[in-house]
Design a protein around this motif. Structure first.
Motif, PDB file in Angstrom:
ATOM      1  N   SER A  48       0.846  -1.189   0.000  1.00 27.47           N
ATOM      2  CA  SER A  48       0.000   0.000   0.000  1.00 27.47           C
ATOM      3  C   SER A  48       0.879   1.237   0.000  1.00 27.47           C
ATOM      4  O   SER A  48       1.992   1.213   0.530  1.00 27.47           O
ATOM      5  N   CYS A  49       0.367   2.310  -0.605  1.00 25.57           N
ATOM      6  CA  CYS A  49       1.110   3.563  -0.661  1.00 25.57           C
ATOM      7  C   CYS A  49       0.155   4.734  -0.469  1.00 25.57           C
ATOM      8  O   CYS A  49      -1.039   4.622  -0.772  1.00 25.57           O
ATOM      9  N   SER A  51      -0.057   9.196  -0.820  1.00 28.48           N
ATOM     10  CA  SER A  51       0.573  10.381  -1.390  1.00 28.48           C
ATOM     11  C   SER A  51       1.249  11.237  -0.335  1.00 28.48           C
ATOM     12  O   SER A  51       0.958  11.142   0.852  1.00 28.48           O
ATOM     13  N   ARG A  59      -3.877  10.570  -2.953  1.00 30.98           N
ATOM     14  CA  ARG A  59      -4.460   9.269  -3.221  1.00 30.98           C
ATOM     15  C   ARG A  59      -3.793   8.182  -2.403  1.00 30.98           C
ATOM     16  O   ARG A  59      -2.685   8.344  -1.877  1.00 30.98           O
ATOM     17  N   GLU A  61      -3.111   3.782  -2.571  1.00 31.96           N
ATOM     18  CA  GLU A  61      -3.025   2.620  -3.455  1.00 31.96           C
ATOM     19  C   GLU A  61      -2.987   1.355  -2.596  1.00 31.96           C
ATOM     20  O   GLU A  61      -2.347   1.338  -1.536  1.00 31.96           O
ATOM     21  N   LYS A  63      -2.690  -3.062  -2.907  1.00 31.57           N
ATOM     22  CA  LYS A  63      -2.587  -4.310  -3.655  1.00 31.57           C
ATOM     23  C   LYS A  63      -3.950  -4.999  -3.595  1.00 31.57           C
ATOM     24  O   LYS A  63      -4.637  -4.937  -2.569  1.00 31.57           O
ATOM     25  N   ASN A 106       1.459   6.141  -6.804  1.00 35.33           N
ATOM     26  CA  ASN A 106       1.404   4.978  -7.687  1.00 35.33           C
ATOM     27  C   ASN A 106       2.789   4.599  -8.201  1.00 35.33           C
ATOM     28  O   ASN A 106       3.099   3.424  -8.388  1.00 35.33           O
ATOM     29  N   GLU A 107       3.651   5.590  -8.412  1.00 31.98           N
ATOM     30  CA  GLU A 107       5.021   5.285  -8.840  1.00 31.98           C
ATOM     31  C   GLU A 107       5.824   4.687  -7.685  1.00 31.98           C
ATOM     32  O   GLU A 107       6.646   3.787  -7.880  1.00 31.98           O
ATOM     33  N   CYS A 109       4.745   2.812  -5.354  1.00 32.59           N
ATOM     34  CA  CYS A 109       4.372   1.412  -5.188  1.00 32.59           C
ATOM     35  C   CYS A 109       5.121   0.517  -6.176  1.00 32.59           C
ATOM     36  O   CYS A 109       5.384  -0.641  -5.886  1.00 32.59           O
TER      37      CYS A 109
END
Length: 126
Positions: A48-49, A51, A59, A61, A63, A106-107, A109
């Motif tokens: 998980s990530c 911002s 945001r 993220e 899995k 997203n990057e 992650c």
């Protein structure tokens, strides 16, 4: 930049844990933070990530395998990122590490960040 994880433990399947990642250093408000895990004998994978505090859009993220069970959040006043893990499964066993970097969540992650913590052990018994 320095990251320190805590909160790992031995827990039964179906149980919950909250991991913490304390982040210190310059300009950390511009850093996305992510959680990765490495199971025994396997490669490290992202979980998980989240911002950076200053990111637009802001945001999170996840899995696919943890969606609906894990929640990532950050307390900017404490410079701490949390990973609340509910309904844990045995396949969630591993060393959980946090990483940070000045890039979109997203990057992060996919690529990880330039800085990593030492990791905390999570063991889920069946």
């Amino acid at each position: 930049v320095h990251l320190v994880e805590s909160g790992g433990a031995l827990v039964q399947a179906g149980g919950s844990l909250r991991l913490s990642c304390s982040v210190t250093g310059n300009s950390v408000e511009h850093y996305a933070i992510g959680w990765f895990r490495q199971a025994p004998g396997k490669e490290r994978e992202w979980v998980s990530c989240i911002s950076a505090k200053t990111a637009i859009p802001y945001r999170t993220e996840y899995k696919d395998s943890v969606k609906g069970r894990f929640t990532i959040s950050r307390d900017n006043a404490k410079n701490t990122v949390y990973l609340q893990m509910n309904n844990l499964k045995p396949e969630g066993t591993g060393v959980y590490s946090c990483t940070g970097g000045p890039r979109p969540a997203n990057e992060l992650c996919i690529l990880g960040g330039g800085y990593w913590g030492q990791g905390t052990q999570v063991t889920v018994s069946s």
